[in-house]
Design a protein around this motif. Structure first.
Motif, PDB file in Angstrom:
ATOM      1  N   TYR A   1       6.400 -17.300  -8.396  1.00  0.00           N
ATOM      2  CA  TYR A   1       5.634 -16.721  -9.494  1.00  0.00           C
ATOM      3  C   TYR A   1       4.850 -15.517  -8.990  1.00  0.00           C
ATOM      4  N   PRO A   2       4.472 -14.596  -9.875  1.00  0.00           N
ATOM      5  CA  PRO A   2       3.709 -13.426  -9.444  1.00  0.00           C
ATOM      6  C   PRO A   2       2.217 -13.725  -9.384  1.00  0.00           C
ATOM      7  N   ILE A   3       1.534 -13.120  -8.435  1.00  0.00           N
ATOM      8  CA  ILE A   3       0.083 -13.219  -8.330  1.00  0.00           C
ATOM      9  C   ILE A   3      -0.493 -11.833  -8.090  1.00  0.00           C
ATOM     10  N   TYR A   4      -1.783 -11.679  -8.346  1.00  0.00           N
ATOM     11  CA  TYR A   4      -2.496 -10.476  -7.941  1.00  0.00           C
ATOM     12  C   TYR A   4      -3.025 -10.683  -6.532  1.00  0.00           C
ATOM     13  N   ALA A   5      -2.797  -9.724  -5.674  1.00  0.00           N
ATOM     14  CA  ALA A   5      -3.238  -9.831  -4.286  1.00  0.00           C
ATOM     15  C   ALA A   5      -3.695  -8.461  -3.792  1.00  0.00           C
ATOM     16  N   ARG A   6      -4.513  -8.484  -2.765  1.00  0.00           N
ATOM     17  CA  ARG A   6      -4.912  -7.243  -2.103  1.00  0.00           C
ATOM     18  C   ARG A   6      -5.293  -7.564  -0.662  1.00  0.00           C
ATOM     19  N   ALA A   7      -5.127  -6.555   0.205  1.00  0.00           N
ATOM     20  CA  ALA A   7      -5.396  -6.764   1.621  1.00  0.00           C
ATOM     21  C   ALA A   7      -6.878  -6.767   1.926  1.00  0.00           C
ATOM     22  N   SER A   8      -7.649  -6.018   1.149  1.00  0.00           N
ATOM     23  CA  SER A   8      -9.096  -5.978   1.371  1.00  0.00           C
ATOM     24  C   SER A   8      -9.764  -5.483   0.111  1.00  0.00           C
ATOM     25  N   SER A   9     -11.068  -5.585   0.077  1.00  0.00           N
ATOM     26  CA  SER A   9     -11.823  -5.133  -1.088  1.00  0.00           C
ATOM     27  C   SER A   9     -11.763  -3.627  -1.254  1.00  0.00           C
ATOM     28  N   GLU A  10     -11.268  -2.925  -0.250  1.00  0.00           N
ATOM     29  CA  GLU A  10     -11.117  -1.477  -0.351  1.00  0.00           C
ATOM     30  C   GLU A  10      -9.886  -1.085  -1.151  1.00  0.00           C
ATOM     31  N   ASN A  11      -8.983  -2.037  -1.366  1.00  0.00           N
ATOM     32  CA  ASN A  11      -7.723  -1.758  -2.045  1.00  0.00           C
ATOM     33  C   ASN A  11      -7.726  -2.314  -3.460  1.00  0.00           C
ATOM     34  N   ARG A  12      -6.870  -1.730  -4.292  1.00  0.00           N
ATOM     35  CA  ARG A  12      -6.651  -2.284  -5.611  1.00  0.00           C
ATOM     36  C   ARG A  12      -5.688  -3.470  -5.507  1.00  0.00           C
ATOM     37  N   TYR A  13      -5.811  -4.385  -6.457  1.00  0.00           N
ATOM     38  CA  TYR A  13      -4.885  -5.508  -6.507  1.00  0.00           C
ATOM     39  C   TYR A  13      -3.493  -5.011  -6.893  1.00  0.00           C
ATOM     40  N   PHE A  14      -2.482  -5.601  -6.261  1.00  0.00           N
ATOM     41  CA  PHE A  14      -1.094  -5.329  -6.639  1.00  0.00           C
ATOM     42  C   PHE A  14      -0.427  -6.657  -6.973  1.00  0.00           C
ATOM     43  N   ILE A  15       0.754  -6.575  -7.573  1.00  0.00           N
ATOM     44  CA  ILE A  15       1.474  -7.798  -7.930  1.00  0.00           C
ATOM     45  C   ILE A  15       2.394  -8.194  -6.792  1.00  0.00           C
ATOM     46  N   GLN A  16       2.188  -9.392  -6.286  1.00  0.00           N
ATOM     47  CA  GLN A  16       3.047  -9.987  -5.270  1.00  0.00           C
ATOM     48  C   GLN A  16       3.883 -11.051  -5.966  1.00  0.00           C
ATOM     49  N   ASP A  17       5.202 -10.906  -5.917  1.00  0.00           N
ATOM     50  CA  ASP A  17       6.071 -11.779  -6.714  1.00  0.00           C
ATOM     51  C   ASP A  17       6.791 -12.802  -5.845  1.00  0.00           C
TER      52      ASP A  17
END
Length: 963
Positions: A229-245
């Motif tokens: 399933y897809p989730i919202y993820a990001r490497a750090s608070s400096e980055n925007r969330y992206f979709i990890q599927d």
């Protein structure tokens, strides 16, 4: 609500009850008929409230026996309780309507203008699957002022199902439908037979229906729910969330997962030996790598993208199986124009089930350090010894039998009454009165359920005097029957038998009695016509006997406290006495700039045995400066008294996985936390700030202090019927519904979060959360409260155009091309949990389930003996939640989603018709925005499918015989 034009044979109820009567377009405007929204006979186009309609041709084109699937396509209706949403929402198999997204309890369902008995004891929800589509002539849906006309539950509006009457002949249908993936087979047959007698003054009609959908379609059966399933993820608070599927949780593996000495292991289910886990091709795919040496909850947070790990939705039904039987008999006899007697009786029997995932240990469950199931290999991997707190593990126990809940419902309703015409004040008058008795019986049982109290007793194992594994509780109570459980390998049959159970049936009943009548007619004439009034009264009485599953009921000899669930029985009842009136004042007609000018009013006074006196009212008017355009408006007050379930819900205790907003992770990462959360959590100071998921008691109860809720409703619109374009009608209507002191339930997790998100802990939510002396959550009490506020407003657009192709100069039987389009622009759908808290306002317009644009366009071509219909359904872009913003997220919105359906019919002979079609013709898949892959879901509703099609392309075939 979507508004469409209407002709008398499409929208109006012919009060003279002439069979198969057809009115010409020129007759339609002046025919004395009754349209939903008024009990005054008037012209079909003379209505101050917008009316949306689904007619028999549209029902047939959809190819379904479940009329809810057709009516829910109207953009005014939010998808709620259907076969594709009811699996985890409770009461699987119920198909109910939710007008304007304000809840099924605020949408009143009528059949031939009369109240239906609810399908779920304790509620007002009518199961539309008890109204088979082939018996329906048309469905009329209105909003604005409906509560004053029809009473409680009509806050958002009314759906009136008008059945075929005075039928003569035979009409039989055999249907088969399935998905193109080879599952979801559905078989249905029905027959309608009627005859007139005594020179057509009398009629007897019989109807029977059977439908069976034996197949289950689970999340494992579709790629969009099985392949991660897809989730919202990001490497750090400096980055925007992206979709990890294609993400899968570590705790979904069949094999137990352990983190020992900073390394992840899988445990062989047969031998208990440690091995390397079989991860997906990406390995561990957490955007922020998890440090297995220091993480406090690695098993609850580790992610991969394949391997030995199961899907999030495996085992959950995407569409519930069901079996339905429905019979109906009706009779009428006209003694004289002043006395027409009628009676009908309906019996329906429905069976359905909900399916769930096997038990999952999410990573917080522990094998005690002194358990004999801790092997030497585990100790070695842990550095020689395990912590005194034990070894945490995660896994899904696929060896357990698949759990489910079975539902068995029976409904009986009978109506007897009389109606007729007479003269008074030199004006035509009419009357109608009826008595209705209805009874619903619902039986429920849990099959292959897990007794969590037994599970935790068995999990807490130790070594006995002879070196054998025993339950720690057995040391103090040797005869307690506890079976020690080794969760690291395949459970033995003895372990499975100990922690699973199948309950006996519970039984609940609802009985409803209604006695209602009114008289209507003219008083005197004005330049625009006769002033007409309605005077009526109604008495309604409801009683519920809510049963409990015997194993949960402490008063039952079958009560089993080791299951960990408790429920009480109760009897609740109420009655209401009402008087109502309506007036229609046609001020002017056929006058320059006043082709029509009239005002309407309605008033209903109610006296509830539980809620006291209430008053509902509405005023409205219409003005047509010229015949081509007509303006209309209504404004009123709607009141809904609490129903039996809201008042008297029996106390029940069950378990639920919840998370404490004061744990370390939530304090840092929960998106909905406020500036007050940290200070409130510091004041609570819970001892356990490490555990994320905790399984706690949820106590549900009724609230006898509930008061009626009140709404102000407004509609303003226009109808355009240009004489220079025959057959064209365009409508536009603005609606606004403002509901205050709404009776609403809040999920346990919402109550827990809201308690600590307020300006202080002295609020209405915290008393419902019980914590122990160490500040840790013990239980949550959920009950209905008079607190919330709903505000919804928008604009409805309707276009209807019918073009006989002969107008284009085509000779012969050229046929007719027609277009019926309905769209709603949702401007606002605001929900306020606590009006005293400005932080509790949520705007749902544009969130899953509440698209800003929703529409359906039907294009049909018909000629003698054949026809084809193309239906285009549209949802505008939506997003996962209000916290997902374009500033913080890369991918926010779903695309515009269109579904294409096509159907056709052909007359094989004069008596045999063959039809068929494809729904979701291009097999459109749900969007890959988090939550949308399961149909547009949210956590509070347990990831139920709702908006997007989760089944895929389906087809149907129907063979019809009629004479």
């Amino acid at each position: 609500m979507s508004c469409v034009t209407f002709s008398a044979n499409a929208l109006a109820q012919n009060v003279s009850n002439q069979p198969d009567s057809v009115l010409t377009d020129s007759d339609a405007a002046d025919a004395p008929i009754i349209v939903t929204g008024s009990r005054i006979r008037r012209a079909a186009t003379d209505s101050t409230a917008p009316i949306a309609t689904v007619d028999s041709d549209q029902i047939k084109a959809a190819g379904t026996q479940n009329i809810a699937d057709v009516v829910n396509q109207l953009p005014a209706l939010a998808v709620t309780q259907t076969n594709q949403t009811s699996n985890l929402a409770g009461n699987a198999g119920i198909n109910a309507l939710d007008l304007r997204g304000m809840g099924t309890q605020r949408t009143l369902v009528l059949v031939d203008g009369r109240r239906q008995v609810a399908a779920i004891p304790g509620t007002s929800a009518v199961d539309l699957s008890n109204i088979p589509s082939s018996l329906v002539e048309r469905v009329e849906v209105i909003t604005g002022g409906a509560s004053a006309l029809y009473g409680a539950d009509a806050v958002a509006g009314v759906a009136n199902f008008i059945l075929k009457k005075d039928y003569e002949g035979i009409d039989a249908n055999a249907r088969y439908s399935a998905s193109t993936r080879g599952d979801m087979d559905t078989y249905g047959i029905d027959m309608l037979a009627g005859t007139n007698f005594a020179d057509s003054r009398g009629n007897v009609t019989l109807y029977g229906f059977y439908e069976n959908t034996p197949d289950t379609v689970s999340g494992a059966d579709r790629p969009w729910t099985s392949d991660g399933y897809p989730i919202y993820a990001r490497a750090s608070s400096e980055n925007r969330y992206f979709i990890q599927d294609h993400v899968r949780n570590i705790n979904t593996a069949d094999a137990a997962q352990l983190v020992l000495g900073g390394k992840l292991y899988s445990v062989d289910r047969g031998t208990g030996a440690l091995r390397d886990p079989i991860l997906g091709p990406g390995g561990l795919v957490n955007a922020v790598p998890v440090d297995l040496d220091t993480s406090t909850d690695p098993l609850g947070t580790l992610l991969t993208n394949g391997g030995e790990y199961n899907g999030r939705y495996d085992g959950l039904y995407l569409s519930v199986p069901s079996k339905r039987i429905n019979t109906r008999a009706s009779a009428s006899f006209e003694v004289s124009p002043a006395l027409n007697l009628f009676a009908n009786a309906t019996f329906a029997h429905n069976k359905s089930e909900a399916g769930y995932l096997q038990m999952t240990a999410f990573g917080t469950d522990v094998v005690p350090a002194d358990s004999p199931y801790i092997t030497d290999a585990i100790r070695a991997a842990s550095g020689g010894s395990v912590p005194d707190s034990g070894v945490q593990f995660a896994r899904r126990f696929m060896e357990l039998p698949a759990p489910r809940t079975d539902y068995d419902r029976k409904l009986f309703q009978s109506v007897v009454g009389a109606e007729g015409d007479f003269s008074l004040f030199a004006q035509p008058w009419n009357y109608s009165t009826y008595y209705s008795y209805g009874k619903t019986t619902q039986r429920v049982r849990d099959v292959n359920s897990t007794a969590y109290d037994r599970w935790y007793l068995g999990l807490d194992s130790t070594t006995g005097a002879n070196g054998e594994a025993i339950c720690r509780s057995t040391l103090d109570d040797p005869g307690n029957g506890c079976v020690p459980i080794n969760p690291l390998v395949t459970l033995t049959p003895e372990m499975i038998d100990y922690i699973t159970y199948t309950s006996h049936w519970s039984k609940s009943t609802l009985t409803q009695q209604v006695l209602s009548g009114y008289v209507s007619g003219g008083l005197f004439d004005l330049p625009g016509g006769a002033v007409q009034v309605v005077l009526g009264a109604e008495y309604r009485k409801e009683k519920n006997d809510i049963g409990a599953i015997p194993e949960y009921n402490p008063d039952s000899p079958l009560y089993d406290p080791s299951i960990g669930t408790m429920a009480d029985t109760l009897v609740g009842k109420y009655s209401v006495k009402e008087v109502f009136g309506e007036v229609h004042v046609p001020i002017l007609a056929n006058t320059p700039f006043f082709d029509t000018l009239s005002v309407d009013g309605a008033l209903r006074l109610s006296d509830y045995s539980t809620a006291g006196s209430t008053t509902t009212w509405k005023v409205g008017g219409e003005w047509a400066p010229i015949p081509d355009i007509r303006f209309r408006a209504t404004y009123g007050q709607a009141v809904r008294a609490p129903n039996i379930g809201e008042l008297y819900t029996a106390n029940s205790v069950s378990g639920l996985w919840i998370t404490d907003p004061c744990n370390d992770y939530n304090l840092e990462n929960r998106n909905t936390r406020t500036e007050y959360t940290a200070d409130n959590c510091a004041a609570i100071n819970p001892a356990d700030t490490v555990s994320y998921w905790v399984y706690k008691d949820i106590i549900s109860s009724g609230n006898l202090d509930l008061q009626p809720e009140t709404a102000k409703t407004l509609t303003v619109g226009a109808v355009v019927q240009p004489r220079f374009i025959p057959g064209l009608t365009f409508t536009v209507d603005y609606y606004n519904i403002d509901l205050r002191n709404a009776i609403d339930a809040f999920g346990a997790q919402t109550l827990i979060d809201k308690c600590v998100d307020q300006a202080s802990l002295d609020n209405i939510f915290c008393p419902l959360i019980e914590r122990d002396e160490n500040g840790n959550i013990q239980s949550v009490q959920t009950q209905k409260l008079n607190l919330a506020q709903y505000l919804t407003r928008g604009v409805d657009f309707g276009l209807n155009y019918s073009l006989p192709l002969s107008r284009l100069g085509i000779e012969g039987d050229a046929g007719t091309l027609s277009v019926d389009a309905n769209y709603t622009r949702l401007i606002k759908r605001r929900y306020t949990l606590d009006p005293t808290d400005p932080n509790s306002i949520t705007e749902y317009a544009g969130i899953f389930g509440s698209p800003k644009w929703k529409g359906v366009v039907r294009t049909s071509y018909t000629r003698d003996h054949m026809g084809v219909t193309w239906t285009l359904r549209h949802f505008s872009p939506m997003k996962n939640s209000t916290t997902v913003t374009e500033e913080a997220y890369e991918d926010v919105w779903t695309p515009d989603v269109f579904y294409n359906d096509i159907s056709a019919y052909v007359d094989v002979t004069d008596n045999i018709e063959l039809s068929g079609g494809l729904n979701n013709m291009f097999d459109r898949k749900p969007p890959r925005i988090p939550g949308a892959e399961a149909g547009g879901s949210n956590f509070e509703l347990s990831y139920q499918s709702g908006v997007y099609d989760v089944i895929g392309r389906t087809f149907f075939l129907t063979l019809r015989f009629h004479q």
